[in-house]
Design an enzyme around this catalytic site. Structure first.
Site, PDB file in Angstrom:
ATOM      1  N   ASN A  23       0.833  -1.211   0.000  1.00 48.18           N
ATOM      2  CA  ASN A  23       0.000   0.000   0.000  1.00 48.18           C
ATOM      3  C   ASN A  23       0.862   1.255   0.000  1.00 48.18           C
ATOM      4  O   ASN A  23       0.567   2.228  -0.694  1.00 48.18           O
ATOM      5  CB  ASN A  23      -0.956  -0.003   1.199  1.00 48.18           C
ATOM      6  CG  ASN A  23      -2.215  -0.797   0.908  1.00 48.18           C
ATOM      7  OD1 ASN A  23      -3.055  -0.372   0.108  1.00 48.18           O
ATOM      8  ND2 ASN A  23      -2.341  -1.957   1.522  1.00 48.18           N
ATOM      9  N   HIS A  75      -8.019  -0.874   6.042  1.00 42.40           N
ATOM     10  CA  HIS A  75      -8.354  -2.161   6.650  1.00 42.40           C
ATOM     11  C   HIS A  75      -8.967  -3.068   5.588  1.00 42.40           C
ATOM     12  O   HIS A  75      -9.819  -2.620   4.814  1.00 42.40           O
ATOM     13  CB  HIS A  75      -9.339  -1.951   7.812  1.00 42.40           C
ATOM     14  CG  HIS A  75      -9.687  -3.232   8.497  1.00 42.40           C
ATOM     15  ND1 HIS A  75      -8.828  -3.862   9.368  1.00 42.40           N
ATOM     16  CD2 HIS A  75     -10.782  -4.021   8.394  1.00 42.40           C
ATOM     17  CE1 HIS A  75      -9.392  -4.989   9.790  1.00 42.40           C
ATOM     18  NE2 HIS A  75     -10.570  -5.111   9.219  1.00 42.40           N
ATOM     19  N   ASP A 133     -10.054  -0.356  14.443  1.00 41.93           N
ATOM     20  CA  ASP A 133     -10.703  -0.546  13.147  1.00 41.93           C
ATOM     21  C   ASP A 133     -12.088   0.099  13.080  1.00 41.93           C
ATOM     22  O   ASP A 133     -13.006  -0.434  12.424  1.00 41.93           O
ATOM     23  CB  ASP A 133     -10.763  -2.038  12.768  1.00 41.93           C
ATOM     24  CG  ASP A 133      -9.377  -2.624  12.575  1.00 41.93           C
ATOM     25  OD1 ASP A 133      -8.469  -1.874  12.165  1.00 41.93           O
ATOM     26  OD2 ASP A 133      -9.195  -3.821  12.843  1.00 41.93           O
TER      27      ASP A 133
HETATM   28  C1  GAR Z   1      -3.135  -4.758   3.896  1.00 48.03           C
HETATM   29  O1  GAR Z   1      -4.033  -5.708   3.384  1.00 48.03           O
HETATM   30  C2  GAR Z   1      -3.823  -3.870   4.910  1.00 48.03           C
HETATM   31  O2  GAR Z   1      -5.157  -3.592   4.584  1.00 48.03           O
HETATM   32  C3  GAR Z   1      -3.745  -4.722   6.148  1.00 48.03           C
HETATM   33  O3  GAR Z   1      -2.459  -5.285   6.112  1.00 48.03           O
HETATM   34  C4  GAR Z   1      -2.066  -5.436   4.747  1.00 48.03           C
HETATM   35  C5  GAR Z   1      -0.721  -4.782   4.578  1.00 48.03           C
HETATM   36  O4  GAR Z   1      -0.208  -5.018   3.299  1.00 48.03           O
HETATM   37  N1  GAR Z   1      -3.964  -3.929   7.334  1.00 48.03           N
HETATM   38  C6  GAR Z   1      -4.588  -4.392   8.412  1.00 48.03           C
HETATM   39  O5  GAR Z   1      -5.004  -5.527   8.516  1.00 48.03           O
HETATM   40  C7  GAR Z   1      -4.743  -3.379   9.525  1.00 48.03           C
HETATM   41  N2  GAR Z   1      -5.782  -3.763  10.417  1.00 48.03           N
HETATM   42  P1  GAR Z   1       0.924  -4.099   2.699  1.00 48.03           P
HETATM   43  O6  GAR Z   1       2.043  -4.066   3.743  1.00 48.03           O
HETATM   44  O7  GAR Z   1       1.366  -4.822   1.459  1.00 48.03           O
HETATM   45  O8  GAR Z   1       0.352  -2.746   2.444  1.00 48.03           O
END
Ligand code: GAR
Length: 206
Positions: A14, A105, A141
């Site tokens: 992200n 999230h 969240d």
């Molecule tokens: C993503 O899917 C984000 O939405 C989730 O962790 C992942 C991180 O991926 N976040 C949560 O679950 C927060 N509650 P990334 O490091 O590749 O962005």
């Protein structure tokens, strides 16, 4: 230009989507609580300053958050962006950054807060899943929703396929939410977000 600090704990996809989005912002720093987060390398490859605040090195959550806040405030950000930052934050920390702390999230909040959202979605048999960008409040969240994207849950989905479908939408909506924020298009009205000039009400994308 508005200044962003992005907090990560791992992969950083992200964060990378934000860096690649050509937003009118300065990403002043990427900070991780995990020294080995792969996202740190990606940030450095983009020429972004990085820092590590390893939560395991602090005696308690408050001490960790004090160090984290110090690392953040050094860059005087207008917006603090949680992008896969996997530490629960105390009310004190959230209050310090109230109105300038956002999170993504992987579910259609308020459904499925917490961890393992894709697995729980499959177990529950729901047909529509997605992701949410929201302002962070004291409760985990939760907080005013800025934008959501929905995806179908398909009959032959497993956790991995579903996660990939959701992640592709995360990469689309997080830069969009940040664009709205830095363009000053968001307003909080009675705890809900209004988006000035959005083509759809309340910023829903499908
Ligand atoms: C993503 O899917 C984000 O939405 C989730 O962790 C992942 C991180 O991926 N976040 C949560 O679950 C927060 N509650 P990334 O490091 O590749 O962005």
């Amino acid at each position: 230009m508005k200044r962003l600090v992005i907090l990560i704990s791992g992969r950083g996809s992200n964060m990378e989507a934000i860096l690649r989005s050509d937003l009118p912002v300065v990403v002043a720093a990427v900070i991780s609580n995990e020294p080995d987060a792969r996202g740190l390398e990606i940030a450095r490859a983009h020429g972004i300053a990085t820092a590590v605040v390893p939560h395991r090195s602090y005696p308690d959550r408050e001490a960790f958050e004090r160090a984290l806040a110090e690392a953040i405030d050094r860059h005087a950000p207008d917006l603090v962006v949680l992008a896969g930052f996997m530490r629960v934050l105390t009310a004190g920390f959230v209050q310090r950054y109230r109105g300038r702390l956002v999170n993504i999230h992987p579910s259609l909040l308020p459904a499925f807060p917490g961890l393992h959202t894709h697995r729980r979605v499959l177990e529950a048999g729901v047909r529509i899943h997605g992701c949410t960008v929201h302002y962070v409040t004291e409760s985990l969240d939760h907080g005013p929703i800025i934008i959501q994207a929905a995806v179908p849950v398909l009959p032959d989905d497993d956790e991995e396929r579903l996660a990939a479908r959701v992640l592709a939408q995360e990469h689309r909506i997080y830069p969009q939410a940040i664009r709205w924020i830095v363009e000053g298009r968001l307003r909080l009205v009675e705890g809900r977000v209004e988006v000035a000039g959005a083509k759809v009400p309340s910023g829903v994308l499908c």
